[in-house]
Design a protein around this motif. Structure first.
Motif, PDB file in Angstrom:
ATOM      1  N   THR A 185       4.191   4.705   7.658  1.00  0.00           N
ATOM      2  CA  THR A 185       3.308   3.848   8.457  1.00  0.00           C
ATOM      3  C   THR A 185       1.946   3.687   7.807  1.00  0.00           C
ATOM      4  O   THR A 185       1.454   4.622   7.148  1.00  0.00           O
ATOM      5  CB  THR A 185       3.158   4.419   9.882  1.00  0.00           C
ATOM      6  N   PRO A 186       1.308   2.533   7.964  1.00  0.00           N
ATOM      7  CA  PRO A 186      -0.049   2.354   7.445  1.00  0.00           C
ATOM      8  C   PRO A 186      -1.083   3.061   8.319  1.00  0.00           C
ATOM      9  O   PRO A 186      -0.743   3.720   9.311  1.00  0.00           O
ATOM     10  CB  PRO A 186      -0.240   0.839   7.477  1.00  0.00           C
ATOM     11  N   GLY A 187      -2.354   2.925   7.942  1.00  0.00           N
ATOM     12  CA  GLY A 187      -3.420   3.531   8.727  1.00  0.00           C
ATOM     13  C   GLY A 187      -3.532   2.904  10.107  1.00  0.00           C
ATOM     14  O   GLY A 187      -3.003   1.825  10.374  1.00  0.00           O
ATOM     15  N   GLY A 188      -4.216   3.629  11.008  1.00  0.00           N
ATOM     16  CA  GLY A 188      -4.471   3.101  12.339  1.00  0.00           C
ATOM     17  C   GLY A 188      -3.697   3.750  13.446  1.00  0.00           C
ATOM     18  O   GLY A 188      -3.706   3.253  14.583  1.00  0.00           O
ATOM     19  N   VAL A 189      -3.025   4.877  13.166  1.00  0.00           N
ATOM     20  CA  VAL A 189      -2.280   5.548  14.234  1.00  0.00           C
ATOM     21  C   VAL A 189      -3.260   6.157  15.238  1.00  0.00           C
ATOM     22  O   VAL A 189      -4.423   6.434  14.936  1.00  0.00           O
ATOM     23  CB  VAL A 189      -1.339   6.636  13.678  1.00  0.00           C
ATOM     24  N   ASP A 234       0.823  -1.207   0.000  1.00  0.00           N
ATOM     25  CA  ASP A 234       0.000   0.000   0.000  1.00  0.00           C
ATOM     26  C   ASP A 234       0.864   1.267   0.000  1.00  0.00           C
ATOM     27  O   ASP A 234       0.342   2.381   0.030  1.00  0.00           O
ATOM     28  CB  ASP A 234      -0.930  -0.010   1.225  1.00  0.00           C
ATOM     29  N   LEU A 235       2.170   1.107  -0.055  1.00  0.00           N
ATOM     30  CA  LEU A 235       3.081   2.250  -0.106  1.00  0.00           C
ATOM     31  C   LEU A 235       2.881   3.059  -1.388  1.00  0.00           C
ATOM     32  O   LEU A 235       2.736   2.485  -2.479  1.00  0.00           O
ATOM     33  CB  LEU A 235       4.531   1.783  -0.052  1.00  0.00           C
ATOM     34  N   VAL A 236       2.899   4.366  -1.265  1.00  0.00           N
ATOM     35  CA  VAL A 236       2.890   5.233  -2.454  1.00  0.00           C
ATOM     36  C   VAL A 236       4.240   5.144  -3.153  1.00  0.00           C
ATOM     37  O   VAL A 236       4.325   4.938  -4.369  1.00  0.00           O
ATOM     38  CB  VAL A 236       2.575   6.689  -2.061  1.00  0.00           C
ATOM     39  N   PHE A 237       5.313   5.323  -2.395  1.00  0.00           N
ATOM     40  CA  PHE A 237       6.673   5.194  -2.908  1.00  0.00           C
ATOM     41  C   PHE A 237       7.288   3.951  -2.279  1.00  0.00           C
ATOM     42  O   PHE A 237       7.408   3.858  -1.053  1.00  0.00           O
ATOM     43  CB  PHE A 237       7.510   6.430  -2.554  1.00  0.00           C
ATOM     44  N   GLY A 238       7.665   2.984  -3.112  1.00  0.00           N
ATOM     45  CA  GLY A 238       8.249   1.758  -2.605  1.00  0.00           C
ATOM     46  C   GLY A 238       9.703   1.929  -2.210  1.00  0.00           C
ATOM     47  O   GLY A 238      10.323   2.977  -2.451  1.00  0.00           O
TER      48      GLY A 238
END
Length: 278
Positions: free
Chosen positions: A240-244, A212-216
């Motif tokens: 970091t992914p969602g959920g912070v 789900d990274l925009v920039f790998g």
């Protein structure tokens, strides 16, 4: 292949982690020192030093996988789910800030928070890239070849300090607040869509996939290398992914005594307790 830095008898040693435990890599105090040798991969694969059974490795034996990187470069707002929860637009370029080696702690160490920064402490599970070959002004293919492997990092953030100004560094680099490890896993060990999670006191709060990274990873390393070179052992945290906690309604933060478990499929887990202490 999986590499780690273990504390032993007041010192540290680089090890190769096999199915049954750790095999010491003689002559190398840590993974950073190992990566500085151009033949690091062959040296690690052929190491046959003292063996420590997995069951005999205490939680406090895991040092930061690279204890003293020359550079720690971090990328923010880089998962689509996190961008959405923060109400931002997808960036055209990586958003970058830095940390310093004093921020790092091991996979089982306490996260030490000073009382004056303890009210808005947030979790951020991250895939971290470990550089294996010097890289400068690289293409994505060249950058990809320069990556030694991946590790787990929790970019623990003091949100009040982070948001005092437009520059995030004050809230991102407090001493002894960034767990990293437990191992460096070479790229072939980590699925392209590996699951990345954070649990706080047993509750699952982040649950994403690294694709789900925009920039790998390769794109980030290539971009950074246009600005300054990256050297073996340097760390690049990818976001970091969602959920912070800061994006929740109401916001949630880490309290004194909270246990944070940060996991990436194919690499392993950090298990750290928050300690508010002067």
């Amino acid at each position: 292949m999986r590499l780690a830095t273990l504390r032993r008898d007041g010192d540290t040693v680089a090890v190769r982690m096999d199915a049954d435990g750790a095999v010491e890599i003689p002559g190398f105090a840590d993974v950073g020192a190992l990566l500085a040798d151009p033949d690091w991969r062959s040296i690690a694969e052929n190491a046959a030093g003292r063996v420590l059974l997995a069951a005999d490795i205490p939680s406090d034996a895991w040092a930061p996988v690279v204890p003293a990187p020359r550079k720690i470069v971090c990328v923010g707002v880089n998962y689509r789910a996190h961008i959405q929860e923060m109400g931002r637009e997808e960036p055209d370029y990586p958003t970058m800030f830095t940390k310093y080696p004093e921020a790092l702690v091991g996979a089982g160490d306490a996260i030490i928070v000073p009382p004056y920064a303890a009210d808005f402490v947030d979790w951020e599970a991250e895939l971290a890239v470990v550089i294996g070959t010097r890289v400068r002004r690289a293409s994505e293919d060249e950058a990809r070849a320069a990556i030694a492997g991946y590790t787990v990092l929790n970019d623990v953030s003091m949100r009040d300090w982070q948001n005092r100004t437009l520059q995030w560094l004050p809230g991102k680099s407090f001493e002894a607040t960034t767990p990293i490890g437990p191992v460096l896993a070479t790229v072939d060990e980590v699925p392209a869509s590996a699951r990345i999670t954070t649990e706080v006191d047993g509750e699952l709060l982040q649950d994403g996939r690294i694709d789900d990274l925009v920039f790998g990873p390769a794109a980030i390393v290539a971009y950074i290398s246009q600005i300054f070179p990256l050297a073996p052992g340097d760390i690049v945290a990818t976001g970091t992914p969602g959920g912070v906690g800061h994006a929740r309604t109401p916001p949630r933060y880490l309290a004194d005594g909270a246990e944070v478990v940060t996991t990436i499929e194919g690499i392993g887990s950090l298990r750290n307790r928050v300690v508010v202490s002067a």
